[in-house]
Design an enzyme around this catalytic site. Structure first.
Site, PDB file in Angstrom:
ATOM      1  N   ILE A  12     -60.881 -33.285   9.749  1.00 25.42           N
ATOM      2  CA  ILE A  12     -60.510 -31.314  10.136  1.00 25.42           C
ATOM      3  C   ILE A  12     -59.914 -30.933  10.707  1.00 25.42           C
ATOM      4  O   ILE A  12     -58.908 -30.371  10.918  1.00 25.42           O
ATOM      5  CB  ILE A  12     -61.904 -31.576   9.937  1.00 25.42           C
ATOM      6  CG1 ILE A  12     -62.902 -31.790   8.351  1.00 25.42           C
ATOM      7  CG2 ILE A  12     -62.129 -29.915  10.186  1.00 25.42           C
ATOM      8  CD1 ILE A  12     -64.323 -31.501   7.961  1.00 25.42           C
ATOM      9  N   TYR A 148     -77.393 -39.038  10.305  1.00 22.18           N
ATOM     10  CA  TYR A 148     -76.407 -38.124  11.040  1.00 22.18           C
ATOM     11  C   TYR A 148     -76.737 -36.811  10.932  1.00 22.18           C
ATOM     12  O   TYR A 148     -76.856 -35.524  11.933  1.00 22.18           O
ATOM     13  CB  TYR A 148     -75.455 -38.257   9.353  1.00 22.18           C
ATOM     14  CG  TYR A 148     -74.741 -37.086   9.359  1.00 22.18           C
ATOM     15  CD1 TYR A 148     -74.382 -36.419   8.259  1.00 22.18           C
ATOM     16  CD2 TYR A 148     -73.742 -37.062  10.710  1.00 22.18           C
ATOM     17  CE1 TYR A 148     -73.244 -35.467   8.231  1.00 22.18           C
ATOM     18  CE2 TYR A 148     -72.424 -36.116  10.127  1.00 22.18           C
ATOM     19  CZ  TYR A 148     -72.591 -35.484   9.160  1.00 22.18           C
ATOM     20  OH  TYR A 148     -71.713 -34.277   9.046  1.00 22.18           O
ATOM     21  N   GLY A 293     -80.401 -40.831  -1.788  1.00 27.07           N
ATOM     22  CA  GLY A 293     -79.995 -39.661  -0.649  1.00 27.07           C
ATOM     23  C   GLY A 293     -79.411 -38.936  -1.542  1.00 27.07           C
ATOM     24  O   GLY A 293     -79.525 -37.191  -0.823  1.00 27.07           O
TER      25      GLY A 293
HETATM   26  C1  WQD Z   1     -69.690 -35.852  -3.910  1.00 35.24           C
HETATM   27  C2  WQD Z   1     -70.487 -36.444  -5.046  1.00 35.24           C
HETATM   28  C3  WQD Z   1     -72.274 -38.504  -4.970  1.00 35.24           C
HETATM   29  C4  WQD Z   1     -69.061 -41.616  -4.161  1.00 35.24           C
HETATM   30  C5  WQD Z   1     -71.335 -36.277   2.482  1.00 35.24           C
HETATM   31  C6  WQD Z   1     -72.428 -35.728   3.196  1.00 35.24           C
HETATM   32  C7  WQD Z   1     -71.789 -34.439   3.652  1.00 35.24           C
HETATM   33  C8  WQD Z   1     -69.948 -34.879   4.204  1.00 35.24           C
HETATM   34  C9  WQD Z   1     -69.217 -35.023   2.612  1.00 35.24           C
HETATM   35  C10 WQD Z   1     -69.879 -35.172   6.390  1.00 35.24           C
HETATM   36  C11 WQD Z   1     -71.754 -37.087  -5.266  1.00 35.24           C
HETATM   37  C12 WQD Z   1     -70.526 -38.924  -6.077  1.00 35.24           C
HETATM   38  C13 WQD Z   1     -69.911 -39.694  -4.678  1.00 35.24           C
HETATM   39  C14 WQD Z   1     -68.850 -42.345  -5.648  1.00 35.24           C
HETATM   40  C15 WQD Z   1     -70.141 -40.478  -6.833  1.00 35.24           C
HETATM   41  N1  WQD Z   1     -70.090 -35.100   5.453  1.00 35.24           N
HETATM   42  N2  WQD Z   1     -70.451 -40.431  -5.750  1.00 35.24           N
HETATM   43  N3  WQD Z   1     -68.799 -42.351  -6.512  1.00 35.24           N
HETATM   44  O1  WQD Z   1     -72.955 -36.798  -0.374  1.00 35.24           O
HETATM   45  O2  WQD Z   1     -72.251 -34.502  -1.183  1.00 35.24           O
HETATM   46  O3  WQD Z   1     -71.777 -35.227   0.987  1.00 35.24           O
HETATM   47  O4  WQD Z   1     -70.025 -35.829   1.968  1.00 35.24           O
HETATM   48  O5  WQD Z   1     -70.464 -33.955   6.994  1.00 35.24           O
HETATM   49  O6  WQD Z   1     -72.451 -34.196   4.851  1.00 35.24           O
HETATM   50  O7  WQD Z   1     -74.165 -35.616   3.031  1.00 35.24           O
HETATM   51  O8  WQD Z   1     -70.009 -36.363  -0.676  1.00 35.24           O
HETATM   52  O9  WQD Z   1     -68.423 -37.145  -1.880  1.00 35.24           O
HETATM   53  O10 WQD Z   1     -70.064 -38.352  -0.853  1.00 35.24           O
HETATM   54  O11 WQD Z   1     -70.185 -36.917  -3.066  1.00 35.24           O
HETATM   55  O12 WQD Z   1     -70.808 -40.455  -8.126  1.00 35.24           O
HETATM   56  O13 WQD Z   1     -68.273 -43.140  -5.181  1.00 35.24           O
HETATM   57  O14 WQD Z   1     -69.877 -37.700  -5.649  1.00 35.24           O
HETATM   58  O15 WQD Z   1     -73.404 -38.963  -5.496  1.00 35.24           O
HETATM   59  O16 WQD Z   1     -72.703 -36.858  -6.122  1.00 35.24           O
HETATM   60  P1  WQD Z   1     -72.016 -35.788  -0.707  1.00 35.24           P
HETATM   61  P2  WQD Z   1     -69.873 -37.411  -1.562  1.00 35.24           P
END
Ligand code: WQD
Length: 364
Positions: A12, A148, A293
């Protein structure tokens, strides 16, 4: 303005630097390179066509911060430096408190000592936890569910206390939804170390043949296709949100809080299929267990940012996938650092990235 970007060589940070430079600001990057590459500095220079100062340093090091403020007449700080992996924070809460909370405390202490009281702080939608309803407004109660997210919430409260003690502070708190994509030039992008935690970089690596398939974490959610819904925000839109927030607090002292998202949600499978359409390849996947989570739906209500900041996201999911695929396919190994601690480069001031490659520092 001369803007100090902590975490400036990160995903970012690098995109925000390019937007600041394009708007005519001067930029100083401070980064300890714990989770980014010094090669982002030359990419920023190449894309922006402008000089940028880079100092390798840690926000927890008061002397390093004093050196930055003594060398550069900083007008404002955009504070992005942090550890940000939710899962890792569960395993290493002390490291997250040290960098994210102690580091932020040290930063604002040194800012005040040098008379710099304009700050944009990178927070996260994760402070909302599992929202009672979506879309999520800034009035929704904070209920952080991970170390976090709790560190980000704690810093938000620290900043509010700071302003109460000294109303001269002008503070913007930005709660990011899901930052994704890459710069349209194909020269800047996310460069995750090891196995990506997040959906988009993982999908891109499957498309590029670096990963076998995507594990979809559950398809039993109460959503259109049973998979999780998130608000995916193009990183260039997010970067531009920082400039809008900076302009806002320059006009209105106090503490401002804004969600930065699109207001639209997409499921995991919708994202996967959108990426397939862009890269013209099948992306293999399998449904696996839910990730602890995870929430079913997380989408922003972005009306306050639109009304107060005059900011809205302009990039849609297809553009996100196009820009990410250009970056992934043209930079299959990101910036190409081997990411070992000793591989980090370079150092101070206006050293060009190439001269930095000649210098090797002991890992910090
Ligand atoms: C998105 C969706 C997963 C990976 C997190 C943090 C947030 C920010 C961004 C820092 C969800 C699904 C994911 C995979 C999947 N970080 N998924 N297979 O969890 O919304 O946010 O990262 O600021 O604070 O909480 O993002 O991209 O990990 O997941 O199915 O291999 O994709 O279950 O629904 P998330 P994500």
């Amino acid at each position: 303005m001369r803007v100090l970007l902590t975490g400036g060589t990160g995903y970012i940070g690098s995109h925000t630097a390019v937007e600041l430079l394009a708007a005519g600001h001067d930029v100083v990057l401070l980064d300890n390179l714990a989770n980014s590459s010094a090669r982002a500095v030359s990419a920023i220079r190449k894309v922006s066509g402008r000089e940028v100062s880079f100092i390798r340093g840690d926000i927890r090091d008061g002397n390093s911060l004093d050196g930055v403020f003594q060398t550069h007449a900083v007008d404002a700080v955009i504070h992005l430096a942090a550890l940000k992996a939710v899962g890792e924070s569960v395993a290493k809460p002390d490291a997250y408190n040290d960098t994210n909370v102690t580091g932020s405390r040290r930063l604002v202490e040194r800012m005040a000592a040098h008379g710099v009281t304009t700050l944009v702080f990178s927070s996260t939608a994760a402070v909302y936890g599992d929202p009672a309803s979506t879309p999520i407004t800034e009035a929704c109660p904070a209920s952080p569910q991970s170390p976090y997210a709790r560190t980000k919430r704690e810093v938000e409260e620290l900043l509010r206390d700071l302003h109460r003690a000294d109303p001269r502070w002008r503070i913007s708190i930005l709660r990011y939804f899901n930052a994704v994509g890459a710069h349209p030039s194909g020269q800047l992008g996310e460069d995750p170390r090891g196995v990506p935690d997040n959906l988009l970089p993982y999908i891109a690596q499957v498309a590029a043949g670096r990963r076998e398939r995507l594990d979809v974490f559950g398809d039993g959610y109460p959503t259109r296709d049973g998979t999780g819904v998130r608000d995916y925000l193009h990183v260039v839109d997010l970067a531009r949100g920082h400039l809008a927030a900076l302009d806002y607090i320059r006009r209105s002292p106090g503490v401002a809080l804004h969600n930065l998202g699109t207001g639209r949600g997409h499921t995991v499978l919708e994202v996967l299929h959108a990426f397939e359409a862009v890269c013209e390849r099948t992306i293999p996947y399998r449904i696996t267990a839910r990730r602890p989570g995870d929430v079913a739906v997380s989408c922003a209500d972005v009306s306050r940012a639109r009304e107060e900041l005059g900011w809205t996201a302009t990039h849609d999911l297809q553009k996100i996938c196009e820009d990410l695929w250009l970056w992934q396919s043209s930079h299959p190994d990101g910036y190409g650092d081997d990411h070992s601690p000793t591989s980090t480069l370079g150092v101070s001031g206006n050293d060009s990235a190439s001269s930095q490659r000649a210098k090797r520092m002991p890992s910090s």
